[in-house]
Scaffold this motif. Structure first.
Motif, PDB file in Angstrom:
ATOM      1  N   GLY A   1      -8.172   2.716  -2.570  1.00 40.21           N
ATOM      2  CA  GLY A   1      -9.862   3.458  -2.906  1.00 40.21           C
ATOM      3  C   GLY A   1      -9.752   4.559  -4.319  1.00 40.21           C
ATOM      4  O   GLY A   1     -10.626   4.127  -4.936  1.00 40.21           O
ATOM      5  N   ASP A   2      -9.189   5.017  -4.534  1.00 34.90           N
ATOM      6  CA  ASP A   2      -8.924   6.745  -5.003  1.00 34.90           C
ATOM      7  C   ASP A   2      -8.904   5.608  -6.282  1.00 34.90           C
ATOM      8  O   ASP A   2      -9.089   6.340  -7.493  1.00 34.90           O
ATOM      9  CB  ASP A   2      -8.131   7.880  -5.249  1.00 34.90           C
ATOM     10  CG  ASP A   2      -8.269   8.730  -3.371  1.00 34.90           C
ATOM     11  OD1 ASP A   2      -9.173   8.633  -3.505  1.00 34.90           O
ATOM     12  OD2 ASP A   2      -7.121   9.114  -3.456  1.00 34.90           O
ATOM     13  N   PHE A   3      -7.598   4.795  -6.529  1.00 33.45           N
ATOM     14  CA  PHE A   3      -7.230   4.382  -8.123  1.00 33.45           C
ATOM     15  C   PHE A   3      -8.541   3.262  -8.195  1.00 33.45           C
ATOM     16  O   PHE A   3      -8.673   3.076  -9.445  1.00 33.45           O
ATOM     17  CB  PHE A   3      -6.172   3.130  -7.983  1.00 33.45           C
ATOM     18  CG  PHE A   3      -5.629   3.046  -9.007  1.00 33.45           C
ATOM     19  CD1 PHE A   3      -5.137   3.859 -10.229  1.00 33.45           C
ATOM     20  CD2 PHE A   3      -5.853   1.410  -9.811  1.00 33.45           C
ATOM     21  CE1 PHE A   3      -4.905   2.749 -11.412  1.00 33.45           C
ATOM     22  CE2 PHE A   3      -5.578   1.090 -10.449  1.00 33.45           C
ATOM     23  CZ  PHE A   3      -4.542   1.745 -11.557  1.00 33.45           C
ATOM     24  N   GLU A   4      -8.838   2.570  -7.384  1.00 37.90           N
ATOM     25  CA  GLU A   4     -10.333   1.806  -7.864  1.00 37.90           C
ATOM     26  C   GLU A   4     -11.715   2.632  -8.552  1.00 37.90           C
ATOM     27  O   GLU A   4     -11.959   1.982  -9.303  1.00 37.90           O
ATOM     28  CB  GLU A   4     -10.528   0.881  -7.105  1.00 37.90           C
ATOM     29  CG  GLU A   4      -9.792  -0.095  -5.807  1.00 37.90           C
ATOM     30  CD  GLU A   4      -9.950  -1.238  -7.248  1.00 37.90           C
ATOM     31  OE1 GLU A   4     -10.256  -1.681  -7.760  1.00 37.90           O
ATOM     32  OE2 GLU A   4      -8.236  -1.899  -6.661  1.00 37.90           O
ATOM     33  N   LEU A   5     -11.565   3.698  -7.985  1.00 42.28           N
ATOM     34  CA  LEU A   5     -12.723   4.373  -8.200  1.00 42.28           C
ATOM     35  C   LEU A   5     -12.519   4.956 -10.123  1.00 42.28           C
ATOM     36  O   LEU A   5     -13.273   4.655 -10.377  1.00 42.28           O
ATOM     37  CB  LEU A   5     -13.006   5.811  -7.497  1.00 42.28           C
ATOM     38  CG  LEU A   5     -14.280   6.247  -7.302  1.00 42.28           C
ATOM     39  CD1 LEU A   5     -15.280   5.663  -7.002  1.00 42.28           C
ATOM     40  CD2 LEU A   5     -14.025   7.937  -6.460  1.00 42.28           C
ATOM     41  N   ALA A   6     -11.184   4.826  -9.894  1.00 40.12           N
ATOM     42  CA  ALA A   6     -10.781   5.543 -11.452  1.00 40.12           C
ATOM     43  C   ALA A   6     -10.850   4.290 -12.427  1.00 40.12           C
ATOM     44  O   ALA A   6     -11.393   4.709 -13.240  1.00 40.12           O
ATOM     45  CB  ALA A   6      -9.556   6.641 -11.583  1.00 40.12           C
ATOM     46  N   LYS A   7     -10.807   3.216 -11.308  1.00 38.08           N
ATOM     47  CA  LYS A   7     -10.696   1.802 -12.482  1.00 38.08           C
ATOM     48  C   LYS A   7     -12.362   2.211 -12.854  1.00 38.08           C
ATOM     49  O   LYS A   7     -12.277   1.396 -14.698  1.00 38.08           O
ATOM     50  CB  LYS A   7     -10.163   0.895 -11.560  1.00 38.08           C
ATOM     51  CG  LYS A   7      -8.903   0.221 -11.751  1.00 38.08           C
ATOM     52  CD  LYS A   7      -8.627  -0.693 -10.743  1.00 38.08           C
ATOM     53  CE  LYS A   7      -9.606  -2.195 -11.702  1.00 38.08           C
ATOM     54  NZ  LYS A   7      -8.787  -3.404 -10.484  1.00 38.08           N
ATOM     55  N   ARG A   8     -13.200   1.480 -12.187  1.00 32.81           N
ATOM     56  CA  ARG A   8     -14.941   1.563 -12.368  1.00 32.81           C
ATOM     57  C   ARG A   8     -15.555   2.521 -13.724  1.00 32.81           C
ATOM     58  O   ARG A   8     -15.300   2.041 -14.448  1.00 32.81           O
ATOM     59  CB  ARG A   8     -15.110   1.837 -11.081  1.00 32.81           C
ATOM     60  CG  ARG A   8     -15.096   0.946 -10.325  1.00 32.81           C
ATOM     61  CD  ARG A   8     -15.926   0.771  -8.613  1.00 32.81           C
ATOM     62  NE  ARG A   8     -17.057   1.313  -8.858  1.00 32.81           N
ATOM     63  CZ  ARG A   8     -18.033   1.980  -7.835  1.00 32.81           C
ATOM     64  NH1 ARG A   8     -16.997   2.273  -6.888  1.00 32.81           N
ATOM     65  NH2 ARG A   8     -19.204   2.201  -7.678  1.00 32.81           N
ATOM     66  N   VAL A   9     -14.465   4.068 -13.229  1.00 29.94           N
ATOM     67  CA  VAL A   9     -14.805   4.952 -14.794  1.00 29.94           C
ATOM     68  C   VAL A   9     -13.955   4.084 -15.548  1.00 29.94           C
ATOM     69  O   VAL A   9     -15.665   3.986 -17.183  1.00 29.94           O
ATOM     70  CB  VAL A   9     -14.824   6.037 -14.307  1.00 29.94           C
ATOM     71  CG1 VAL A   9     -14.771   6.829 -15.639  1.00 29.94           C
ATOM     72  CG2 VAL A   9     -15.217   6.780 -13.232  1.00 29.94           C
ATOM     73  N   ILE A  10     -13.014   3.834 -16.284  1.00 30.83           N
ATOM     74  CA  ILE A  10     -12.507   3.879 -17.200  1.00 30.83           C
ATOM     75  C   ILE A  10     -12.412   1.779 -17.496  1.00 30.83           C
ATOM     76  O   ILE A  10     -13.589   2.355 -18.471  1.00 30.83           O
ATOM     77  CB  ILE A  10     -10.870   3.627 -17.089  1.00 30.83           C
ATOM     78  CG1 ILE A  10      -9.964   4.502 -16.559  1.00 30.83           C
ATOM     79  CG2 ILE A  10     -10.615   2.689 -17.861  1.00 30.83           C
ATOM     80  CD1 ILE A  10      -8.823   4.422 -16.223  1.00 30.83           C
ATOM     81  N   SER A  11     -13.052   1.489 -17.036  1.00 27.51           N
ATOM     82  CA  SER A  11     -13.905  -0.157 -17.298  1.00 27.51           C
ATOM     83  C   SER A  11     -14.627  -0.106 -18.068  1.00 27.51           C
ATOM     84  O   SER A  11     -15.944  -0.049 -18.675  1.00 27.51           O
ATOM     85  CB  SER A  11     -13.754  -1.079 -16.330  1.00 27.51           C
ATOM     86  OG  SER A  11     -12.798  -1.261 -15.145  1.00 27.51           O
ATOM     87  N   CYS A  12     -15.694   0.917 -17.671  1.00 21.60           N
ATOM     88  CA  CYS A  12     -17.525   1.142 -17.666  1.00 21.60           C
ATOM     89  C   CYS A  12     -17.171   1.970 -19.185  1.00 21.60           C
ATOM     90  O   CYS A  12     -17.981   1.783 -20.105  1.00 21.60           O
ATOM     91  CB  CYS A  12     -18.284   2.524 -17.068  1.00 21.60           C
ATOM     92  SG  CYS A  12     -18.666   1.746 -15.685  1.00 21.60           S
ATOM     93  N   VAL A  13     -16.501   2.755 -19.501  1.00 26.00           N
ATOM     94  CA  VAL A  13     -16.049   3.531 -21.214  1.00 26.00           C
ATOM     95  C   VAL A  13     -15.293   2.339 -21.775  1.00 26.00           C
ATOM     96  O   VAL A  13     -16.395   2.262 -23.384  1.00 26.00           O
ATOM     97  CB  VAL A  13     -15.043   4.621 -20.690  1.00 26.00           C
ATOM     98  CG1 VAL A  13     -14.497   5.219 -22.168  1.00 26.00           C
ATOM     99  CG2 VAL A  13     -15.258   5.985 -19.507  1.00 26.00           C
ATOM    100  N   ARG A  14     -14.971   1.333 -21.627  1.00 28.05           N
ATOM    101  CA  ARG A  14     -14.183   0.692 -21.879  1.00 28.05           C
ATOM    102  C   ARG A  14     -14.541  -0.844 -22.909  1.00 28.05           C
ATOM    103  O   ARG A  14     -15.130  -0.557 -23.455  1.00 28.05           O
ATOM    104  CB  ARG A  14     -12.984  -0.149 -21.414  1.00 28.05           C
ATOM    105  CG  ARG A  14     -11.634   0.452 -21.655  1.00 28.05           C
ATOM    106  CD  ARG A  14     -10.754  -0.388 -20.722  1.00 28.05           C
ATOM    107  NE  ARG A  14      -9.262   0.463 -19.957  1.00 28.05           N
ATOM    108  CZ  ARG A  14      -7.959  -0.151 -20.302  1.00 28.05           C
ATOM    109  NH1 ARG A  14      -8.306  -1.180 -19.289  1.00 28.05           N
ATOM    110  NH2 ARG A  14      -7.177   0.433 -19.863  1.00 28.05           N
ATOM    111  N   SER A  15     -16.142  -0.810 -21.342  1.00 24.88           N
ATOM    112  CA  SER A  15     -16.982  -1.643 -21.941  1.00 24.88           C
ATOM    113  C   SER A  15     -18.206  -1.044 -22.800  1.00 24.88           C
ATOM    114  O   SER A  15     -18.746  -1.812 -23.985  1.00 24.88           O
ATOM    115  CB  SER A  15     -17.831  -2.309 -20.711  1.00 24.88           C
ATOM    116  OG  SER A  15     -17.999  -0.864 -19.981  1.00 24.88           O
TER     117      SER A  15
END
Length: 894
Positions: free
Chosen positions: A742-756
């Motif tokens: 859960g923690d990692f998925e939350l961080a992934k969402r932030v990183i993915s938005c920054v990348r997009s």
């Protein structure tokens, strides 16, 4: 450790692996706990691989490979069917091309020619199945005309004959005038054709209340020569006064009665139906009920028999034309109407079938179907998908006696012998030329052969030594699963269940997997004549067997039919390409490249257990454990489509795009201890992933696994991946960590938005961005704990989380419960970017208006091909989504 080649060549590697597997005996039956025996639905001995075979065999191989790795006893039985009509038709055609007549050379020499044909062309489909990578025991091939199988077929016939389940009788059958044999209802192919309804006058022998003739309506004037009655509906009061009267049948001057019967639809035609008991199933039933004479007016070639004057010797079509002309010339043709109707055709030669009264052999199914119904209702035999259960049960409820005789020479000859001297007859296990009753020598065998489905119904047990009590039968029957098409649920599946229960007292299999029918790209059925068929061997040449197999398994859903994405040249009928199979090849390449990167960075590697050192380690190992659990469950329950799609999503999206990328820093710049541990983690993840992927993509996974070192926790436990252990869910259960995921998925969402956002505004991957995340307290705490990870991976300079506000010069990106503000600062000319976006919006809105005008044009919709309309609708949907996205971006700047 030898470095993996830069590119993976399936055309070179796949044949090499097939030979290695076979030389090592990997394809032969394995021993283990539990049994997984599968029989291949026997293809025609002289057939070639088509897309249905490719789908079927890919599914079976995935099941067998999985169960072999699971440590179960596996046996995949290979065999081919003698294909009575198909083979006889081909041999007949070959002989005719050589100027040879089957009838002139006789039965014995013709059968020899069939065996020659079988030996010459019989190995093609088997070699093609082998090239697919099917791990089937090619050293133990079966054939439905082999001596041992023929013995089993003969015993079934004799036992059923002596038990009163097989009898000879005169019935209406579907007759092919070209193949000159009976065809079962299930093998007849219906086709809509343009025809006519002829209204013909039949004079009454004696007028009734001033009525001098009746008018019948028929689609087959040519059969009127065999009429023995005229029927009306009991619910038609206007015609009741004519019931009991007689008409004088024109041309043949036969008096026939008018009677009432519930088979008649009062609203069809004129309400008067001509009844020809020898040439129509419904008419046959009415003839039986009303004791009408049965008169065959056609011979076996559908030519009018002797006794009908000028019409004798005419074909069906010639007779139809002549009959209509005669009625017209004699003032008895009332009128003609056009009519579209469905006509039965022979599934082999495409000739219109003739309902024909003939003497045939039948199986009385009433004593067989009750138990065969119960084992499916109780779940002893389960259908997958479950909806096919109703199809099976409906067919069993309406099951009629099975016509098992065919008027062919190639096949299992019916083992009934007749004495011409005393009239004795019996079914025998051994041939005889001496009558056991009178000692006479005028004994002959029945000329007919058995329906091909009669022999193939024994497939699960006759291939394993029955009627002898063999070790194979004891260990491997019932089989585990039958994989087949819906078209033969009645023809084959049901009959296998009935015969197996009768002769072995066991079901033939526990599960039946029905795969979807593969259609052409436009939704039509694939066929050579249409030029829209796809040759699986061409796909293998273009993309490799792994890609073809994987693509086929991803097509599996609960749908009844699936469209295969292939581009074919309309003139040459040559396959140009298959976009989805191309994508599958891309996945093969992805597997190879990702694995090669890891293998190239294993300097200093020593085996050891995987261990959690970072948030991404905890996330990856937990996700790996879940992937193992999900794949195992999906394969156990035959959800092969979900398995194939989900395993790609896991490996491509999580292992390759995230974990391997995140491990690069430690691989390249970590301390020796960090580098060694991340190597161990990567090798372990790849090892387990290759095992998970192997059933659907055996070649590339075997090649990768062979190139990898032992993973430490579970060293290479076999010479080949295909016989290595399947990763058991219980062994990885300790890795499951819901919080880490859960923690990692939350961080992934932030990183993915920054990348997009970085990609949308064409920013350098190295440019660091300020990010603020508006979220709840719990989410803010989690993100704060992963601040270093987010900053490092996402190239974020400042990160703020919680009840934050959007800063000037920032754009917002919504992702579920998160609202992420990415500061663009001086990196983007906001005014120019806003103007550019507005220009793009205006163009998109103009394009959408044009597409909507086209779709709103009723003339276009009425005339355009369905695929063109669908393409326009997809274009409109895509433009609508683009407009919404542009408006959202413009709002950010305003």
């Amino acid at each position: 450790m030898e470095e993996m080649p830069k590119t993976y060549d399936p055309q070179e590697r796949e044949p090499e692996l097939i030979q290695k597997w076979m030389d090592a005996g990997c394809y032969q039956r394995s021993k283990g706990v539990g049994d997984c025996t599968v029989v291949i639905p026997p293809p025609n001995v002289t057939g070639i691989l088509h897309m249905g075979h490719a789908m079927d065999d890919s599914i079976q191989d995935a099941i067998v490979r999985y169960n072999r790795m699971r440590g179960r006893s596996t046996r995949w039985i290979l065999g081919t069917d003698h294909a009575g009509i198909a083979t006889q038709t081909k041999v007949d055609k070959k002989l005719k091309s050589e100027g040879v007549s089957r009838l002139k050379i006789g039965r014995e020499k013709f059968i020899d020619a069939c065996w020659d044909w079988t030996h010459e062309y019989g190995g093609t489909i088997v070699s093609q199945i082998k090239r697919m990578g099917c791990s089937i025991d090619f050293s133990d091939e079966k054939f439905t005309m082999s001596p041992e199988f023929s013995r089993a077929v003969r015993k079934v016939f004799c036992d059923w004959y002596h038990d009163g389940l097989i009898y000879r009788g005169k019935r209406i059958v579907n007759w092919c005038p070209n193949c000159t044999t009976a065809i079962s209802d299930d093998e007849a192919e219906y086709r809509d054709e343009k025809g006519h309804l002829w209204f013909m006058r039949y004079p009454l022998v004696e007028p009734v209340d001033g009525v001098e003739y009746i008018t019948v309506a028929t689609t087959r004037p040519e059969t009127m020569l065999g009429d023995t009655g005229v029927a009306v509906s009991p619910s038609d009061p206007e015609k009741a006064k004519l019931v009991g009267a007689n008409v004088m049948l024109p041309i043949v001057n036969r008096e026939i009665p008018i009677f009432s019967d519930w088979h008649v639809d009062a609203n069809y035609g004129t309400g008067f139906v001509k009844v020809t008991p020898a040439h129509d199933p419904n008419d046959y039933a009415m003839g039986q009920a009303h004791d009408l004479e049965q008169i065959n007016v056609f011979d076996e070639h559908a030519v009018v028999v002797e006794g009908y004057g000028e019409f004798s010797g005419m074909s069906r079509d010639e007779c139809r034309e002549a009959i209509v002309k005669w009625f017209d010339e004699h003032g008895l043709l009332d009128h003609i109407e056009e009519l579209d109707h469905s006509v039965m055709h022979c599934y082999r030669c495409d000739t219109a079938l003739e309902p024909w009264l003939s003497e045939q052999w039948f199986v009385a199914v009433d004593k067989l179907k009750e138990r065969a119904t119960e084992v499916v209702k109780s779940g002893e035999v389960k259908f997958h998908p479950a909806r096919w259960t109703d199809t099976y049960l409906t067919w069993m409820d309406n099951l009629k006696d099975w016509c098992i005789s065919r008027q062919l020479w190639w096949g299992h000859r019916i083992p009934v012998f007749y004495c011409e001297d005393c009239g004795w007859s019996d079914a025998l296990m051994e041939d005889t030329d001496v009558c056991p009753k009178c000692g006479g020598h005028h004994v002959h065998q029945d000329e007919n052969v058995l329906d091909t489905w009669f022999s193939s119904q024994l497939w699960t047990f006759a291939t394993q030594g029955w009627p002898d009590d063999t070790a194979e039968l004891e260990a491997h029957h019932p089989t585990k699963v039958l994989v087949t098409a819906r078209d033969i649920i009645a023809l084959w599946v049901a009959r296998m269940i009935m015969s197996s229960l009768y002769f072995t007292d066991e079901v033939p299999f526990h599960d039946v997997f029905i795969y979807a029918t593969i259609l052409a790209k436009d939704g039509s059925r694939m066929s050579k004549s249409k030029g829209n068929g796809v040759d699986p061997m061409e796909l293998i040449k273009m993309y490799g067997a792994d890609a073809m197999r994987y693509n086929l398994l991803t097509l599996i859903t609960n749908n009844q039919d699936v469209k295969f994405d292939a581009d074919i040249d309309k003139q040459t009928k040559k396959l140009l390409g298959s976009p989805r199979t191309e994508q599958a090849r891309g996945f093969v390449t992805k597997i190879w490249n990702a694995s090669r990167f890891v293998q190239m960075n294993l300097d200093g590697y020593a085996p050891g257990a995987p261990r959690v050192e970072t948030p991404e380690d905890a996330w990856m190992l937990s996700r790996l454990a879940r992937a193992v659990s999900e794949a195992t469950e999906q394969l156990e329950t035959y959800n092969l489509g979900d398995y194939a799609r989900n395993i790609q999503s896991f490996f491509r999206g999580e292992v390759c795009d995230w974990y391997i990328e995140l491990c690069k820093g430690r691989l390249l710049d970590g301390t020796p201890e960090e580098k060694l541990q991340v190597q161990r983690n990567l090798v372990y993840v790849l090892d387990v992933s290759m095992r998970l992927l192997h059933p659907v993509m055996p070649f590339v996974t075997e090649s990768v696994w062979d190139a990898l070192p032992a993973s430490g926790l579970d060293a290479h436990d076999a010479e080949f991946l295909m016989v290595a252990k399947w990763p058991e869910p219980s062994e990885l259960a300790a890795f499951v960590d819901e919080k880490a995921e859960g923690d990692f998925e939350l961080a992934k969402r932030v990183i993915s938005c920054v990348r997009s956002t970085r990609a949308r505004y064409r920013l350098s991957p190295k440019a660091e961005l300020d990010v603020a995340v508006r979220c709840g307290e719990a989410e803010a705490a989690v993100l704060a704990g992963q601040e270093g990870f987010i900053k490092s991976v996402g190239r974020v300079s400042e990160l703020a989380c919680g009840d934050v506000q959007k800063a000037e010069g920032a754009v917002s990106v919504a992702d579920g419960t998160l609202e992420i503000f990415v500061g663009l600062g001086g990196l983007v000319d906001l005014a120019a970017e806003g103007a550019r976006l507005k220009k793009e919006l205006a163009k998109a809105e103009k394009d959408l208006a044009s597409v909507e005008r086209t779709l709103g044009n009723q003339g276009f919709v009425a005339k355009a091909a369905p695929e063109v309309i669908e393409k326009k609708r997809a274009q409109a949907a895509e433009l609508t989504a683009t407009i919404d996205q542009l408006k959202s971006q413009i709002a950010d700047f305003e």
